[in-house]
Motif scaffolding. Structure first.
Motif, PDB file in Angstrom:
ATOM      1  N   ILE A 121       0.836  -1.205   0.000  1.00 10.62           N
ATOM      2  CA  ILE A 121       0.000   0.000   0.000  1.00 10.62           C
ATOM      3  C   ILE A 121       0.867   1.250   0.000  1.00 10.62           C
ATOM      4  O   ILE A 121       0.616   2.207  -0.744  1.00 10.62           O
ATOM      5  N   ALA A 122       1.917   1.273   0.830  1.00  7.65           N
ATOM      6  CA  ALA A 122       2.800   2.439   0.895  1.00  7.65           C
ATOM      7  C   ALA A 122       3.522   2.658  -0.430  1.00  7.65           C
ATOM      8  O   ALA A 122       3.671   3.802  -0.897  1.00  7.65           O
ATOM      9  N   GLU A 123       3.943   1.576  -1.049  1.00  4.18           N
ATOM     10  CA  GLU A 123       4.681   1.679  -2.306  1.00  4.18           C
ATOM     11  C   GLU A 123       3.851   2.305  -3.408  1.00  4.18           C
ATOM     12  O   GLU A 123       4.380   3.029  -4.268  1.00  4.18           O
ATOM     13  N   HIS A 124       2.547   2.046  -3.401  1.00 11.23           N
ATOM     14  CA  HIS A 124       1.701   2.508  -4.500  1.00 11.23           C
ATOM     15  C   HIS A 124       0.701   3.587  -4.072  1.00 11.23           C
ATOM     16  O   HIS A 124      -0.242   3.878  -4.799  1.00 11.23           O
ATOM     17  N   SER A 125       0.939   4.190  -2.913  1.00 13.43           N
ATOM     18  CA  SER A 125      -0.012   5.168  -2.383  1.00 13.43           C
ATOM     19  C   SER A 125      -0.141   6.408  -3.260  1.00 13.43           C
ATOM     20  O   SER A 125      -1.195   7.042  -3.280  1.00 13.43           O
TER      21      SER A 125
END
Length: 224
Positions: A121-125
């Motif tokens: 989730i953080a990588e593609h936020s």
């Protein structure tokens, strides 16, 4: 890479039901229920884990227990069962009022899955892409969340979706009633894969799993 095991049609009790609802009378249906998550809410807050990720893992754990929720058709149109399926889920982007669809490999260990999901989730936020990881694998099922409102009914109308055998789950906003916290859960299924009995078992097993919050802080419970 995941493997789908072909079903022996000569011994499969569901072969007539499968053929009828996939070919003769294609049929999907939706069931919406309110699941008591009072104990789950308390447990997930105490654990410091992310609520949405915990919900996704619980759904994936139930899906991976049962063949009917891992059913697929091979290139020849014959039924098969994936060894394991993974959740594909939506993540909202408030600045654009759009969302991305991400997926994370299911891990029976909740802690491992949680960490992998948080990283994904953080990588593609910041991505504006619909599928920032590329198209999800074939052995995924869909989860989405509508946390801005509760609901008592929800259904998707999928054009030419008669071969979509994987379950689709939509979660709503918590509602408090009589001192309890309730979560709207909409489950959409293909009748070729599952009947009302299987849908009810899914809901009951989800209720039980969410009521037992021990897996949030420790090792995942064994599948039954």
């Amino acid at each position: 890479m995941e493997h789908a095991t072909p079903i022996d049609l000569d011994t499969w009790p569901r072969r007539q039901h499968f053929a009828h609802y996939l070919h003769a009378s294609p049929c999907t249906y939706a069931l919406t229920v309110e699941v008591d998550v009072t104990d789950f809410v308390a447990a997930v807050r105490a654990s410091g884990r992310r609520t949405y990720v915990a919900q996704i893992w619980a759904l994936a754990a139930i899906v991976n227990r049962r063949d009917e929720f891992r059913l697929c058709v091979d290139e020849a149109g014959a039924p098969a069962v994936w060894d394991r399926v993974h959740p594909a889920f939506t993540v909202f982007h408030p600045e654009t009022e759009t969302f991305s669809c991400l997926w994370v490999a299911f891990d029976p260990d909740f802690a491992a899955f949680h960490d992998a999901a948080v990283r994904t989730i953080a990588e593609h936020s910041a991505s504006g892409d619909f599928f920032p990881q590329g198209e999800p694998p074939r052995n995924t099922f869909d989860v989405s969340s509508v946390p801005w409102t509760s609901f008592t009914g929800f259904a998707l109308n999928i054009e030419k979706g008669w071969a979509h055998l994987a379950p689709i789950v939509t979660l709503g906003r918590y509602v408090e009633r009589d001192g309890r916290v309730l979560l709207p859960v909409a489950l959409q299924l293909h009748h070729a894969a599952a009947d009302g009995f299987h849908a009810a078992r899914f809901v009951n097993e989800l209720r039980d799993l969410l009521a037992d919050g021990s897996w949030l802080a420790g090792p995942a419970p064994a599948a039954r």
